[in-house]
Every structure is written in C-alpha cells, then in structure tokens.
Design an enzyme around this catalytic site. Structure first.
Site, PDB file in Angstrom:
ATOM      1  CB  THR A 167      47.371  56.656 -20.081  1.00 51.63           C
ATOM      2  OG1 THR A 167      47.245  56.637 -21.495  1.00 51.63           O
ATOM      3  CG2 THR A 167      46.062  57.205 -19.523  1.00 51.63           C
ATOM      4  CE1 TYR A 217      43.483  52.727 -19.205  1.00 49.03           C
ATOM      5  CE2 TYR A 217      44.114  54.271 -20.930  1.00 49.03           C
ATOM      6  CZ  TYR A 217      44.465  53.382 -19.922  1.00 49.03           C
ATOM      7  OH  TYR A 217      45.793  53.179 -19.638  1.00 49.03           O
TER       8      TYR A 217
HETATM    9  N1  LIG Z   1      51.839  48.967 -20.932  1.00 47.03           N
HETATM   10  C1  LIG Z   1      51.675  50.194 -21.404  1.00 47.03           C
HETATM   11  O1  LIG Z   1      52.082  50.489 -22.526  1.00 47.03           O
HETATM   12  C2  LIG Z   1      51.011  51.258 -20.551  1.00 47.03           C
HETATM   13  C3  LIG Z   1      50.862  52.549 -21.083  1.00 47.03           C
HETATM   14  C4  LIG Z   1      50.256  53.542 -20.321  1.00 47.03           C
HETATM   15  C5  LIG Z   1      49.813  53.244 -19.034  1.00 47.03           C
HETATM   16  N2  LIG Z   1      49.956  51.978 -18.552  1.00 47.03           N
HETATM   17  C6  LIG Z   1      49.488  51.699 -17.182  1.00 47.03           C
HETATM   18  O2  LIG Z   1      50.498  51.012 -16.480  1.00 47.03           O
HETATM   19  C7  LIG Z   1      49.906  50.099 -15.548  1.00 47.03           C
HETATM   20  C8  LIG Z   1      50.466  48.708 -15.739  1.00 47.03           C
HETATM   21  O3  LIG Z   1      50.204  48.296 -17.070  1.00 47.03           O
HETATM   22  P1  LIG Z   1      50.641  46.863 -17.621  1.00 47.03           P
HETATM   23  O4  LIG Z   1      50.966  47.030 -19.048  1.00 47.03           O
HETATM   24  O5  LIG Z   1      51.631  46.234 -16.702  1.00 47.03           O
HETATM   25  O6  LIG Z   1      49.229  46.116 -17.531  1.00 47.03           O
HETATM   26  P2  LIG Z   1      48.887  44.619 -17.055  1.00 47.03           P
HETATM   27  O7  LIG Z   1      47.480  44.386 -17.475  1.00 47.03           O
HETATM   28  O8  LIG Z   1      49.929  43.658 -17.509  1.00 47.03           O
HETATM   29  O9  LIG Z   1      48.957  44.735 -15.471  1.00 47.03           O
HETATM   30  C9  LIG Z   1      47.868  45.182 -14.690  1.00 47.03           C
HETATM   31  C10 LIG Z   1      47.683  44.192 -13.558  1.00 47.03           C
HETATM   32  O10 LIG Z   1      46.605  44.675 -12.729  1.00 47.03           O
HETATM   33  C11 LIG Z   1      45.803  43.549 -12.356  1.00 47.03           C
HETATM   34  N3  LIG Z   1      44.458  44.067 -12.073  1.00 47.03           N
HETATM   35  C12 LIG Z   1      43.530  44.469 -12.976  1.00 47.03           C
HETATM   36  N4  LIG Z   1      42.418  44.864 -12.336  1.00 47.03           N
HETATM   37  C13 LIG Z   1      42.670  44.734 -11.012  1.00 47.03           C
HETATM   38  C14 LIG Z   1      41.905  44.982  -9.844  1.00 47.03           C
HETATM   39  N5  LIG Z   1      40.654  45.447  -9.915  1.00 47.03           N
HETATM   40  N6  LIG Z   1      42.468  44.743  -8.640  1.00 47.03           N
HETATM   41  C15 LIG Z   1      43.731  44.250  -8.560  1.00 47.03           C
HETATM   42  N7  LIG Z   1      44.491  43.978  -9.631  1.00 47.03           N
HETATM   43  C16 LIG Z   1      43.964  44.221 -10.840  1.00 47.03           C
HETATM   44  C17 LIG Z   1      45.869  42.588 -13.531  1.00 47.03           C
HETATM   45  O11 LIG Z   1      45.581  41.254 -13.142  1.00 47.03           O
HETATM   46  C18 LIG Z   1      47.307  42.784 -14.008  1.00 47.03           C
HETATM   47  O12 LIG Z   1      48.167  41.837 -13.387  1.00 47.03           O
HETATM   48  C19 LIG Z   1      48.403  50.214 -15.769  1.00 47.03           C
HETATM   49  O13 LIG Z   1      47.906  51.119 -14.815  1.00 47.03           O
HETATM   50  C20 LIG Z   1      48.284  50.795 -17.157  1.00 47.03           C
HETATM   51  O14 LIG Z   1      47.089  51.526 -17.340  1.00 47.03           O
HETATM   52  C21 LIG Z   1      50.548  50.988 -19.287  1.00 47.03           C
END
Ligand SMILES: NC(=O)c1ccc[n+]([C@@H]2O[C@H](COP(=O)([O-])OP(=O)(O)OC[C@H]3O[C@@H](n4cnc5c(N)ncnc54)[C@H](O)[C@@H]3O)[C@@H](O)[C@H]2O)c1
Length: 364
Positions: free
Chosen positions: A133, A176
C-alpha cells in the site's frame, strides 16, 4: 495478454480471492482457461456474492479453500504445486487496525509470512506477487501543498507531473501501515535471501466491479453505494485530499504482466495507481457522482483520520518502463462503469452512456 498465451500456464492461487481485486483477477485467469484456486475466509461482508458469481461463471475451474491465512497448514495445502501466488488476503483498513492492532498484525504480517514459507518450502517455489500500500510512505507531511479549486496539489512542479516514486523514504504510519510495510519488506527480502521470484505492488486507490466499499476502505465504491441508497456521506478532513485512482481491469493487466516478467522484476517494489493522469479529490468525486446519478449526495464533514495523506499520486513509470503497461480506463469512464455495475448488481437499469446523456441534455 490474450487467453491463449495464458492457457499453458499452471494453477494460480489467489489468497483473498473472493475479495474485490481477487475476484477480478480470478475471473480473467479462469476466462483464459487457467485453473484458479482461492483461499479466503470470507470475512469481508459481501464477498460471498463474488464467490457465488465466480463459481456460477466458471464452474470447477475455480476452486475455493475456505481458510485463514493465519493457518500455516491451510496455506501450505492451498499453495502446493501452484505456479504463482497472488497474495491479497488482508486486514484492509487503517481504521480497524487502530481498533485491533493484534488482529491486523496476525493477518497482515504473520499471514504473509505463512504464504512466503509455503512458497519457499516447495521444490520449485511459486512466484509470489503481493499487494502492499501507499501507506508505507506515511503521511508525507514534508510535501508542500497548495489549494487549487476543490483539491490539493504539490507546489513542486516535478512532483505534480510525476507523482511519488519508489525512491520515496519508507515511513510506516498506523498499525496497518506497519503490518503491510513489514510484509512488503519480507516479500522483497525473499528474493534477496532465497532467490525467490517475489514482487510487490504498492497500491494507491483501486476501484471497480465486485467492490463492496465501506467507510473504512474502498471509498469510490462506498460513495457510489451511499448515493444509490440516497444516504449522506461523511468526509473526514476537508474533502480536498487527492488520490490517483486505478480501474481494476488495468490493475489485472499489470498483475498478469508482472507474472509474465517475474524473472526480471523479482525483488522489486512498484508503485501502482492511476498516475498523474487519473487523479481525483473526494469533493470532485462527489460532484462527478452528482452528474452521473442526477443528484449530488449530501455531505457532512468530520475531523481528519490518522495517517490520511492529503495528496498521494503514484509515479507508475518504473512499472511502465519495465513492462510497457499503462492504464487505459480514465477516472470518469471507470466511475461510470462501477456505477453501472452497482445498478446491475441491484437489478436496476444502467445510466445512459455519456454521449447519449449529452444528447438528452441538449435536447431538453
Ligand atoms: N482496494 C484498494 O484500493 C487497495 C489499495 C491498496 C492495497 N490494497 C490491498 O489489496 C488487497 C486486496 O484488496 P481488496 O480491495 O480486494 O480487499 P477485499 O477486502 O475486497 O479482499 C480481501 C479478501 O481477503 C479476505 N480475508 C480477510 N482476512 C482474511 C484472512 N485472515 N484469511 C483469509 N482471507 C481473508 C476477505 O474475506 C476478502 O475476501 C489487500 O491486501 C489490500 O490491503 C487494496
């Protein structure tokens, strides 16, 4: 990348594969004929809809292990024999990390460690691509900003033109930021210490279909969902904070390019976002939603949130130079696509296209 190119490839494991980004990548990989394994504990509300949709669309080409990344044995089972791991499962929000930092640490730091170990212990370790991130760069209070209209921008012309590159000093803020930052460094070090094929995407704001945004994370989708519900929005700060937004299909292109080029990209981190051409402030998004939806959502203001950057725009030129990638969907088009997906998801009619909306506006 076309479907045939990916057909010969092995199984792909996506942790957090029922989430927003995971679902979009799983769909693309499975559509190209590839077998996709998901590991997800389904803890994020709404993602069960994504899983159902993936399984209805792709049948047994997509399989799921409902498990937690904190469980090393489950991760090992899921990782066995795969070609590439996209590690997305995470505790995703700064706000919730402040409430329960131990949980945040276990999922993001320990969970990533489990994934890396599950890869390292195999005879041929799979490639690992990790979603970090922009929060690893901290609050960036040293950057002098000025106001222009409803947004902040850097006083420095070069920064305005290019955004922040990977050479920016690491400065983990919030639990985080720390847990993701630690994971980010472990992933990179696996290339250094063990010669593994690992790479990191330090991502700005990603948005698109299958995103169940909330006030804590996924603000573009959250704003649209509130507008569709006819409910007001709370903006933390003055609403002039700026992000570079990246439409998820463009990000999926980047993941597949990273996988294809992992031999030369290994051990490197890349800032990923829409770049300087796709920036938007919170207030500008509210206005855009007003034109799309026909009614501007009502807005309330609260204090700034911990670690919130007033201006963050990715310099994506390192990844672009390495792979030829560039974003294709601009912010206006992307927000419209997400709005239409949300309408479809709710069984409502789509908004008219921009062109026909303009014709309508001129005619009336
Ligand atoms: N969406 C954004 O803008 C953004 C920006 C920077 C970083 N990220 C990173 O990208 C990745 C995906 O983000 P996203 O937006 O798809 O989020 P999201 O919350 O839609 O997807 C994350 C998934 O991980 C699962 N999860 C959570 N804890 C878990 C655990 N302990 N064991 C197994 N599964 C678990 C959740 O059920 C969910 O389906 C994450 O690592 C997030 O930090 C996203």
């Amino acid at each position: 990348m076309n479907g045939k190119e990916m057909n010969n490839k092995g199984i792909v494991l996506i942790t957090g594969g029922s989430g927003f980004i995971g679902t979009n990548l799983a769909h693309r990989a499975a559509s190209s004929g590839r077998r996709v394994r998901l590991l997800d504990n389904l803890s994020r509300p709404g993602v069960e809809n994504n899983l159902r949709w993936l399984q209805e669309t792709h049948g047994d080409r997509v399989s799921i292990e409902v498990a937690d990344v904190r469980d090393p044995l489950a991760v090992q089972r899921a990782a066995a024999g795969v070609e590439t791991i996209f590690h997305f499962a995470a505790q995703v929000a700064v706000t919730t990390s402040l409430v329960d930092p131990a949980h945040d640490f276990d999922v993001n730091a320990r969970g990533t460690f489990n994934v890396l170990e599950a890869a390292r212990r195999q005879e041929t370790p799979p490639a690992v691509i990790f979603t970090s991130t922009n929060k690893v760069y901290g609050g960036m209070e040293d950057v002098t900003l000025r106001r222009r209209g409803n947004r902040y921008e850097p006083a420095d012309e070069i920064l305005r033109a290019r955004g922040f590159s990977e050479s920016r000093r690491l400065d983990f803020h919030s639990p985080y930021g720390c847990s993701k930052g630690a994971a980010d460094q472990y992933v990179l070090d696996c290339a250094r210490s063990y010669g593994m094929r690992t790479a990191v995407f330090r991502m700005s704001c990603i948005y698109g279909p299958h995103q169940f945004g909330t006030e804590d994370q996924g603000w573009v989708a959250h704003f649209l969902i509130r507008a569709l519900d006819g409910r007001p929005l709370t903006l933390y700060g003055d609403g002039m904070q700026v992000r570079d937004v990246l439409y998820v299909e463009d990000l999926v292109d980047a993941f597949l390019l990273a996988e294809k080029n992992i031999g030369s990209l290994a051990g490197q981190a890349f800032n990923m976002g829409g770049g300087p051409a796709n920036t938007i402030s919170l207030l500008e998004l509210v206005d855009l939603i007003g034109t799309l939806h026909g009614r501007r959502p009502e807005v309330f203001f609260e204090d700034w949130r911990t670690g919130d950057q007033r201006y963050y725009v990715s310099d994506v030129s390192k990844f672009a130079a390495a792979t030829g990638w560039s974003p294709r969907v601009n912010a206006r088009q992307g927000v419209r696509k997400l709005y239409n997906w949300l309408l479809e998801f709710r069984g409502l009619a789509e908004a008219p296209s921009e062109a026909s909306a303009m014709v309508g506006a001129q005619a009336s």
